[in-house]
Scaffold this motif. Structure first.
Motif, PDB file in Angstrom:
ATOM      1  N   LEU A 193       0.826  -1.196   0.000  1.00 26.22           N
ATOM      2  CA  LEU A 193       0.000   0.000   0.000  1.00 26.22           C
ATOM      3  C   LEU A 193       0.867   1.255   0.000  1.00 26.22           C
ATOM      4  CD1 LEU A 193      -2.692  -1.017   2.657  1.00 26.22           C
ATOM      5  CD2 LEU A 193      -2.920  -1.049   0.163  1.00 26.22           C
ATOM      6  N   ILE A 194       0.396   2.271  -0.714  1.00 24.45           N
ATOM      7  CA  ILE A 194       1.008   3.594  -0.720  1.00 24.45           C
ATOM      8  C   ILE A 194      -0.076   4.559  -0.276  1.00 24.45           C
ATOM      9  CG2 ILE A 194       2.247   5.316  -2.083  1.00 24.45           C
ATOM     10  CD1 ILE A 194       2.759   3.044  -4.144  1.00 24.45           C
ATOM     11  N   LEU A 195       0.073   5.110   0.942  1.00 25.05           N
ATOM     12  CA  LEU A 195      -1.015   5.890   1.537  1.00 25.05           C
ATOM     13  C   LEU A 195      -0.525   7.247   2.029  1.00 25.05           C
ATOM     14  CD1 LEU A 195      -2.633   3.045   3.687  1.00 25.05           C
ATOM     15  CD2 LEU A 195      -3.328   3.808   1.395  1.00 25.05           C
ATOM     16  N   ASN A 196      -1.499   8.138   2.272  1.00 26.27           N
ATOM     17  CA  ASN A 196      -1.183   9.409   2.925  1.00 26.27           C
ATOM     18  C   ASN A 196      -0.724   9.145   4.354  1.00 26.27           C
ATOM     19  OD1 ASN A 196      -3.123  12.162   1.663  1.00 26.27           O
ATOM     20  ND2 ASN A 196      -2.290  10.488   0.513  1.00 26.27           N
ATOM     21  N   ASP A 197       0.081  10.059   4.907  1.00 24.11           N
ATOM     22  CA  ASP A 197       0.582   9.822   6.262  1.00 24.11           C
ATOM     23  C   ASP A 197      -0.453  10.186   7.309  1.00 24.11           C
ATOM     24  OD1 ASP A 197       0.800  12.545   7.141  1.00 24.11           O
ATOM     25  OD2 ASP A 197       2.708  12.736   6.094  1.00 24.11           O
ATOM     26  N   SER A 198      -0.143   9.861   8.557  1.00 21.77           N
ATOM     27  CA  SER A 198      -1.123   9.945   9.644  1.00 21.77           C
ATOM     28  C   SER A 198      -1.527  11.369  10.001  1.00 21.77           C
ATOM     29  CB  SER A 198      -0.573   9.249  10.894  1.00 21.77           C
ATOM     30  OG  SER A 198       0.642   9.858  11.307  1.00 21.77           O
ATOM     31  N   THR A 199      -0.861  12.385   9.452  1.00 19.81           N
ATOM     32  CA  THR A 199      -1.246  13.771   9.749  1.00 19.81           C
ATOM     33  C   THR A 199      -2.484  14.202   8.975  1.00 19.81           C
ATOM     34  OG1 THR A 199       0.157  14.724   8.005  1.00 19.81           O
ATOM     35  CG2 THR A 199       1.166  14.360  10.176  1.00 19.81           C
ATOM     36  N   THR A 200      -2.916  13.412   8.001  1.00 19.30           N
ATOM     37  CA  THR A 200      -4.014  13.828   7.122  1.00 19.30           C
ATOM     38  C   THR A 200      -5.332  13.179   7.536  1.00 19.30           C
ATOM     39  OG1 THR A 200      -3.664  12.018   5.551  1.00 19.30           O
ATOM     40  CG2 THR A 200      -2.380  14.035   5.214  1.00 19.30           C
ATOM     41  N   GLN A 201      -6.418  13.870   7.199  1.00 18.34           N
ATOM     42  CA  GLN A 201      -7.749  13.331   7.456  1.00 18.34           C
ATOM     43  C   GLN A 201      -7.999  12.089   6.602  1.00 18.34           C
ATOM     44  OE1 GLN A 201      -9.697  14.273   9.804  1.00 18.34           O
ATOM     45  NE2 GLN A 201     -11.526  13.084   9.337  1.00 18.34           N
ATOM     46  N   LEU A 202      -7.455  12.064   5.380  1.00 18.74           N
ATOM     47  CA  LEU A 202      -7.627  10.902   4.512  1.00 18.74           C
ATOM     48  C   LEU A 202      -7.022   9.653   5.152  1.00 18.74           C
ATOM     49  CD1 LEU A 202      -8.513   9.640   1.862  1.00 18.74           C
ATOM     50  CD2 LEU A 202      -6.363  10.416   0.838  1.00 18.74           C
ATOM     51  N   SER A 203      -5.873   9.800   5.812  1.00 12.63           N
ATOM     52  CA  SER A 203      -5.259   8.663   6.490  1.00 12.63           C
ATOM     53  C   SER A 203      -6.171   8.137   7.589  1.00 12.63           C
ATOM     54  CB  SER A 203      -3.900   9.075   7.074  1.00 12.63           C
ATOM     55  OG  SER A 203      -3.358   8.049   7.862  1.00 12.63           O
ATOM     56  N   ARG A 204      -6.787   9.026   8.344  1.00 17.64           N
ATOM     57  CA  ARG A 204      -7.660   8.601   9.440  1.00 17.64           C
ATOM     58  C   ARG A 204      -8.907   7.888   8.907  1.00 17.64           C
ATOM     59  NH1 ARG A 204      -5.189  13.288  11.561  1.00 17.64           N
ATOM     60  NH2 ARG A 204      -6.621  14.742  10.557  1.00 17.64           N
ATOM     61  N   VAL A 205      -9.474   8.429   7.823  1.00 16.06           N
ATOM     62  CA  VAL A 205     -10.653   7.790   7.235  1.00 16.06           C
ATOM     63  C   VAL A 205     -10.299   6.407   6.697  1.00 16.06           C
ATOM     64  CG1 VAL A 205     -12.329   7.949   5.346  1.00 16.06           C
ATOM     65  CG2 VAL A 205     -11.790   9.972   6.700  1.00 16.06           C
ATOM     66  N   THR A 206      -9.141   6.305   6.055  1.00 17.41           N
ATOM     67  CA  THR A 206      -8.693   5.021   5.509  1.00 17.41           C
ATOM     68  C   THR A 206      -8.477   3.994   6.619  1.00 17.41           C
ATOM     69  OG1 THR A 206      -7.635   6.122   3.629  1.00 17.41           O
ATOM     70  CG2 THR A 206      -6.850   3.910   4.190  1.00 17.41           C
ATOM     71  N   ALA A 207      -7.839   4.423   7.721  1.00 13.99           N
ATOM     72  CA  ALA A 207      -7.608   3.516   8.845  1.00 13.99           C
ATOM     73  C   ALA A 207      -8.924   3.018   9.424  1.00 13.99           C
ATOM     74  CB  ALA A 207      -6.777   4.219   9.917  1.00 13.99           C
ATOM     75  N   GLN A 208      -9.938   3.888   9.504  1.00 10.51           N
ATOM     76  CA  GLN A 208     -11.246   3.482  10.011  1.00 10.51           C
ATOM     77  C   GLN A 208     -11.910   2.465   9.087  1.00 10.51           C
ATOM     78  OE1 GLN A 208     -13.285   7.213  10.438  1.00 10.51           O
ATOM     79  NE2 GLN A 208     -11.979   7.911  12.128  1.00 10.51           N
ATOM     80  N   TRP A 209     -11.713   2.629   7.786  1.00 17.73           N
ATOM     81  CA  TRP A 209     -12.306   1.710   6.797  1.00 17.73           C
ATOM     82  C   TRP A 209     -11.730   0.303   6.975  1.00 17.73           C
ATOM     83  CZ3 TRP A 209     -10.289  -0.471   2.028  1.00 17.73           C
ATOM     84  CH2 TRP A 209     -11.270  -0.953   1.140  1.00 17.73           C
ATOM     85  N   PHE A 210     -10.428   0.226   7.132  1.00 21.37           N
ATOM     86  CA  PHE A 210      -9.803  -1.083   7.378  1.00 21.37           C
ATOM     87  C   PHE A 210     -10.198  -1.632   8.755  1.00 21.37           C
ATOM     88  CE2 PHE A 210      -6.582   0.143   4.091  1.00 21.37           C
ATOM     89  CZ  PHE A 210      -6.690  -0.987   3.295  1.00 21.37           C
ATOM     90  N   ALA A 211     -10.195  -0.770   9.773  1.00 23.99           N
ATOM     91  CA  ALA A 211     -10.473  -1.216  11.143  1.00 23.99           C
ATOM     92  C   ALA A 211     -11.881  -1.783  11.270  1.00 23.99           C
ATOM     93  CB  ALA A 211     -10.269  -0.063  12.115  1.00 23.99           C
ATOM     94  N   ALA A 212     -12.833  -1.218  10.503  1.00 30.90           N
ATOM     95  CA  ALA A 212     -14.200  -1.733  10.559  1.00 30.90           C
ATOM     96  C   ALA A 212     -14.260  -3.195  10.126  1.00 30.90           C
ATOM     97  CB  ALA A 212     -15.117  -0.873   9.686  1.00 30.90           C
ATOM     98  N   ALA A 213     -13.277  -3.623   9.340  1.00 33.55           N
ATOM     99  CA  ALA A 213     -13.202  -5.026   8.914  1.00 33.55           C
ATOM    100  C   ALA A 213     -12.215  -5.817   9.767  1.00 33.55           C
ATOM    101  CB  ALA A 213     -12.795  -5.098   7.444  1.00 33.55           C
ATOM    102  N   GLY A 214     -11.719  -5.208  10.877  1.00 34.73           N
ATOM    103  CA  GLY A 214     -10.777  -5.878  11.757  1.00 34.73           C
ATOM    104  C   GLY A 214      -9.373  -5.974  11.187  1.00 34.73           C
ATOM    105  N   LEU A 215      -9.012  -5.073  10.297  1.00 34.75           N
ATOM    106  CA  LEU A 215      -7.716  -5.114   9.626  1.00 34.75           C
ATOM    107  C   LEU A 215      -6.916  -3.852   9.927  1.00 34.75           C
ATOM    108  CD1 LEU A 215      -9.070  -6.386   6.188  1.00 34.75           C
ATOM    109  CD2 LEU A 215      -7.817  -7.746   7.881  1.00 34.75           C
ATOM    110  N   TYR A 216      -5.606  -4.014  10.082  1.00 33.80           N
ATOM    111  CA  TYR A 216      -4.740  -2.881  10.431  1.00 33.80           C
ATOM    112  C   TYR A 216      -3.444  -2.937   9.613  1.00 33.80           C
ATOM    113  CZ  TYR A 216      -8.038  -2.828  14.274  1.00 33.80           C
ATOM    114  OH  TYR A 216      -9.195  -2.806  15.012  1.00 33.80           O
ATOM    115  N   PRO A 217      -3.534  -2.799   8.296  1.00 31.11           N
ATOM    116  CA  PRO A 217      -2.340  -2.927   7.453  1.00 31.11           C
ATOM    117  C   PRO A 217      -1.410  -1.719   7.606  1.00 31.11           C
ATOM    118  CG  PRO A 217      -4.191  -2.235   6.132  1.00 31.11           C
ATOM    119  CD  PRO A 217      -4.749  -2.517   7.499  1.00 31.11           C
ATOM    120  N   GLU A 218      -0.135  -1.929   7.354  1.00 31.63           N
ATOM    121  CA  GLU A 218       0.848  -0.857   7.371  1.00 31.63           C
ATOM    122  C   GLU A 218       1.214  -0.492   5.933  1.00 31.63           C
ATOM    123  OE1 GLU A 218       4.250  -1.622   9.730  1.00 31.63           O
ATOM    124  OE2 GLU A 218       3.110  -1.988  11.576  1.00 31.63           O
ATOM    125  N   ALA A 219       1.368   0.787   5.698  1.00 31.67           N
ATOM    126  CA  ALA A 219       1.701   1.244   4.353  1.00 31.67           C
ATOM    127  C   ALA A 219       3.161   0.941   4.034  1.00 31.67           C
ATOM    128  CB  ALA A 219       1.444   2.749   4.225  1.00 31.67           C
TER     129      ALA A 219
END
Length: 293
Positions: A193-219
């Motif tokens: 994965l190539i993602l925005n860093d944790s300072t951005t709102q997009l990163s937080r939304v993306t993390a929530q999307w994965f977390a809702a499925a019980g997944l916590y991947p690292e970029a």
């Protein structure tokens, strides 16, 4: 030591142009004693005579000529400055400082700026690449006029944030990965994965999307420049999640874009200071409002 008044210099210029104190008084709509007082104050300030009277004709002295040349330039500069400020107050000209992400700058702003240029060609928009938090900080300190920010955001004292757009977040995947018609968290989490860093709102939304499925991947790579991220996707380095941002048809055949399941959205707002904006800023806000979804 008192500074020389522009009014006194204007009196000197008008007297020299008319060759008469009386004519100058009429042109400036001042009483003759006031005209005489202006010249007396200038001469006291300079320490030398500025005008000479010969056979009823008023002429500048040599020192007066030197001061007149400077006075004409100063008065012209003052008139030009007032005209420029007046035009800015009227919204005919002006500089508006706007902060936004690279994606918004590349895919959304051009439409607004094109319309603005047609309607208000004298307005210059200075665009800065900023995160949402940086835009809000600069708005508070007064070094920015408009910020395009990811929602939700705490506006804080003196600022207002108005919802603007709601764009779908899509999966951008190397074409040879052959992604499904709709990309799920489970399918994407096991891949680079190539993602925005944790300072951005997009990163937080993306993390929530994965977390809702019980997944916590690292970029594999973290970047905040969307076009650079897409270049890396095209090179096969990984997949990403980015807002569609009104893009048209894809041109790079090495990338395929897929909707998500469940769907995910990136919401943008327009941040500015509370109260009535300057007219130039208001014109830019109107141009942006036309892109509202």
């Amino acid at each position: 030591m008192r500074e020389i008044s522009l009014d006194r210099l204007r009196t000197l210029v008008v007297i020299a142009d008319n060759g008469s104190f009386a004519d100058a008084a009429r042109q400036l709509n001042l009483a003759p004693p006031t005209i005489s007082l202006h010249i007396a104050e200038l001469e006291a300030r300079i320490g030398a005579p500025l005008l000479s009277r010969t056979r009823g004709q008023v002429r500048p002295t040599a020192i007066g000529e030197t001061l007149l040349a400077r006075a004409r330039r100063l008065l012209a500069d003052a008139d030009q400055a007032l005209d420029e400020v007046r035009r800015q107050v009227q919204g005919l000209t002006g500089r508006v400082r706007l902060g936004a992400s690279t994606g918004a700058i590349a895919h959304l702003l051009p439409q607004a700026l094109d319309a603005l240029r047609g309607e208000h060609p004298g307005i210059d928009v200075e665009v800065q690449v900023l995160t949402s938090q940086a835009s809000l900080a600069r708005l508070r300190e007064g070094s920015l006029d408009i910020g395009l920010v990811a929602l939700p955001q705490e506006a804080g004292k003196g600022l207002q944030v108005t919802p603007w757009r709601r764009d779908p977040i899509m999966a951008y995947v190397p074409a040879d990965w052959r992604p499904p018609a709709r990309v799920t968290p489970a399918w994407l989490a096991g891949r680079a994965l190539i993602l925005n860093d944790s300072t951005t709102q997009l990163s937080r939304v993306t993390a929530q999307w994965f977390a809702a499925a019980g997944l916590y991947p690292e970029a594999r790579i973290e970047l905040n420049y969307n076009d650079a991220i897409k270049s890396l996707v095209a090179a096969g380095y990984g997949a990403t999640l980015l807002p569609q941002e009104g893009e048209g048809a894809q041109h790079d055949l090495r990338i395929v874009r897929r909707p998500l399941r469940p769907g995910m959205w990136r919401q943008l707002g327009i941040a500015c200071r509370q109260g009535e904006p300057e007219r130039a800023t208001g014109h830019v806000l109107q141009a942006l409002a036309r892109l509202r979804q």
